[in-house]
Write a protein that holds these residues in place. Structure first.
Motif, short mmCIF file in Angstrom:
data_model
loop_
_atom_site.label_atom_id
_atom_site.label_comp_id
_atom_site.label_asym_id
_atom_site.label_seq_id
_atom_site.Cartn_x
_atom_site.Cartn_y
_atom_site.Cartn_z
N GLU A 127 -0.91 10.73 2.68
CA GLU A 127 0.31 11.30 3.51
C GLU A 127 0.19 11.02 4.99
N GLU A 128 -1.00 11.37 5.72
CA GLU A 128 -1.33 10.81 7.03
C GLU A 128 -1.05 9.45 7.22
N TRP A 129 -2.00 8.61 6.26
CA TRP A 129 -1.69 7.20 6.22
C TRP A 129 -0.23 6.84 6.31
N GLN A 130 0.48 7.37 5.41
CA GLN A 130 1.67 6.91 5.10
C GLN A 130 2.60 7.20 6.68
N LYS A 131 2.30 8.22 7.13
CA LYS A 131 3.14 8.51 8.34
C LYS A 131 2.72 7.60 9.48
N SER A 157 -8.95 7.74 4.02
CA SER A 157 -10.20 8.67 4.61
C SER A 157 -9.42 9.25 5.89
N LEU A 158 -9.94 10.41 6.43
CA LEU A 158 -9.47 11.25 7.59
C LEU A 158 -10.55 11.14 8.47
N ASP A 159 -10.18 10.82 9.60
CA ASP A 159 -11.21 10.96 10.94
C ASP A 159 -11.11 12.28 11.65
N GLU A 160 -11.78 13.22 11.38
CA GLU A 160 -11.69 14.31 12.11
C GLU A 160 -13.14 15.09 12.49
N LYS A 161 -13.48 16.00 12.13
CA LYS A 161 -14.78 16.64 12.18
C LYS A 161 -15.79 15.97 11.48
N ARG A 162 -15.56 15.42 10.33
CA ARG A 162 -16.20 14.67 9.19
C ARG A 162 -16.98 13.39 9.93
N VAL A 191 0.87 -1.27 0.18
CA VAL A 191 0.05 -0.18 -0.03
C VAL A 191 0.80 1.28 -0.08
N GLN A 192 1.94 1.09 0.86
CA GLN A 192 2.92 2.21 0.76
C GLN A 192 3.44 2.47 -0.66
N ASN A 193 3.59 1.55 -1.18
CA ASN A 193 4.21 1.83 -2.68
C ASN A 193 3.19 1.42 -3.80
N ALA A 194 1.76 1.65 -3.51
CA ALA A 194 0.72 1.45 -4.29
C ALA A 194 1.15 2.27 -5.92
N GLY A 195 0.97 1.34 -6.86
CA GLY A 195 1.24 1.60 -8.34
C GLY A 195 2.39 1.45 -8.55
N LYS A 196 3.47 1.11 -7.76
CA LYS A 196 4.93 0.83 -8.25
C LYS A 196 5.05 -0.55 -8.07
N ILE A 197 6.02 -1.04 -9.13
CA ILE A 197 6.44 -2.31 -9.28
C ILE A 197 7.39 -2.50 -8.10
N LEU A 198 7.31 -3.51 -7.32
CA LEU A 198 8.41 -4.08 -6.17
C LEU A 198 8.85 -5.29 -6.77
#
Length: 314
Positions: free
Chosen positions: A148-152, A108-113, A42-49
Motif C-alpha cells: 500500500e505504501e508503494w502504491q501511494k 519492502s519498508l525502509d524504517e527501523k528494520r 506493478v500497480q495492477n500486478a496479477g490483473k490483465i490490462l
C-alpha cells in the motif's frame, strides 16, 4: 516511511528511472514511457490490462504507432531478464492484453528494520547497498502495508512523470512548430524568388495524370541554357510511383517543385492531408550520377515526412 518494489531481483528506482540489481548493483535505465508502463503494470500486478487501458494509463490516449506498446513490453522483458518465449514475468494474453505476474513483485519498508540491517552489515564489515525485501515469513499485514505504501508513493511519482512527459511533449511541439514555420518561410522565399524572376521563367506541370496523388512541376528557363533537358519524371518515376501508393494509404496529396541548376537539382515537396501539412526542401548535388541513389534518397526522406503526419480522426 519509504516502500520499495523489487521485480525478479531488480529494484525499481522510480526517481532515477532505472532498475538496480540487488546483488551486483548493475543499473539499467528505462525510457520514460517504459518506466511509466512498468509502474502501471506493478500497480495492477496479477490483473490483465487491455491495450486500450494501457494506452489510456501510459500514453493518455495520444495517437501512437501499432508497435509502440509491444516494443515497450519487449524492452521491459529484456531489462527484467524475462524470457520472451516463456514470458514468466510479463505475459501476453492473446486477444486480451498483458499481465505482470504478482508472484515476481516483492515489496519492502525502509524504517527501523533497515537501520538495524545496515548496522549489522557494518559490524560484519559489509556495505549494505540496497534494502532487504519483505519475505513470505513476515506477517500478511506487513506485506500489505509495504504494498500500500508503494502504491501511494508510485501514484505521486506517476503524476510527476506525467507532468514531465507533458512538458517534454509541449517543448517538442513548440520546436516542431518553429521548424515548420522556418521551413515554410524558406518555401515561401523560394516561391517569391521564382515569381520575381524574368517573365521567361514559368512553372510547368510535368506529365499530369500519371500519379493520382502527385503533381510534378518544373521551374523552366525558356530562353536560358539552364532550362532542364532531362526528362526528370522518368528519372524519378520509381520513387514517385511508390510514394503515390503511400499517399493513397494516408489519404494525402503531394506537389513536387524542382529546378535544375548545372549539376544540382533544387527539390521542394509540399504534402497535405485533411488535418496536416508538411514541407521538404533538398538541394541534390550530382543527381545525374546514380539514378538508384537518387530515387532511394527521395523516397526515404519523403516517406519519413508522410509517416510523421498526424492521423486524421473521422
Amino acid at each position: 516511511m519509504i516502500s520499495h518494489c523489487v521485480i525478479h531481483h531488480w529494484l525499481l528506482d522510480i526517481p532515477s528511472g532505472s532498475l538496480v540489481h540487488q546483488q551486483s548493483g548493475e543499473q539499467r535505465r528505462l525510457g520514460e514511457y517504459q518506466l511509466k508502463l512498468l509502474i502501471v503494470l506493478v500497480q495492477n500486478a496479477g490483473k490483465i490490462l487491455t491495450r486500450e487501458e494501457l494506452n489510456t494509463l501510459v500514453w493518455e490516449r495520444r495517437v501512437i504507432g501499432n508497435n509502440s506498446l509491444p516494443n515497450a513490453i519487449h524492452a521491459l522483458r529484456v531489462a527484467l531478464e524475462d524470457d520472451g518465449k516463456q514470458q514468466r514475468i510479463i505475459k501476453t494474453i492473446p486477444k486480451k492484453g498483458y499481465i505482470l505476474e504478482a508472484e515476481y513483485c516483492e515489496f519492502s519498508l525502509d524504517e527501523k528494520r533497515e537501520a538495524d540491517s545496515k548496522g549489522a552489515a557494518e559490524d560484519a564489515g559489509v556495505q549494505l547497498l540496497y534494502p532487504q525485501t519483505v519475505t513470505s515469513q513476515e506477517s500478511p499485514s506487513t506485506l500489505t502495508l509495504a504494498r500500500e505504501e508503494w502504491q501511494k508513493e508510485s501514484q505521486k511519482e506517476s503524476v510527476w512523470l506525467t507532468q514531465k512527459l507533458q512538458a517534454r511533449r509541449k517543448r517538442f511541439w513548440r520546436w516542431m512548430c518553429l521548424a515548420q514555420a522556418t521551413l515554410l518561410l524558406l518555401v515561401v522565399g523560394f516561391l517569391v524568388l521564382t515569381s520575381s524572376l524574368k517573365q521567361e521563367n514559368k512553372l510547368t506541370e510535368q506529365v499530369p495524370g500519371v500519379w493520382s496523388n502527385i503533381h510534378l512541376y518544373a521551374l523552366e528557363h525558356v530562353n536560358d541554357q539552364l532550362r532542364p533537358t532531362e526528362e526528370i519524371d522518368k528519372q524519378i518515376n520509381p520513387s514517385l510511383s511508390a510514394l503515390n501508393t503511400l499517399l493513397i494509404e494516408h489519404q494525402a496529396n503531394m506537389q513536387v517543385f524542382y529546378q535544375i541548376v548545372s549539376s544540382t537539382m533544387n527539390y521542394t515537396v509540399e504534402i497535405t492531408s485533411r488535418c496536416d501539412r508538411r514541407e521538404l526542401a533538398m538541394n541534390i548535388a550530382q543527381f545525374r550520377s546514380n539514378n538508384a541513389q537518387l530515387n532511394a534518397l527521395i523516397y526515404r526522406e519523403t516517406e519519413r515526412e508522410i509517416n510523421e503526419m498526424a492521423n486524421c480522426v473521422n
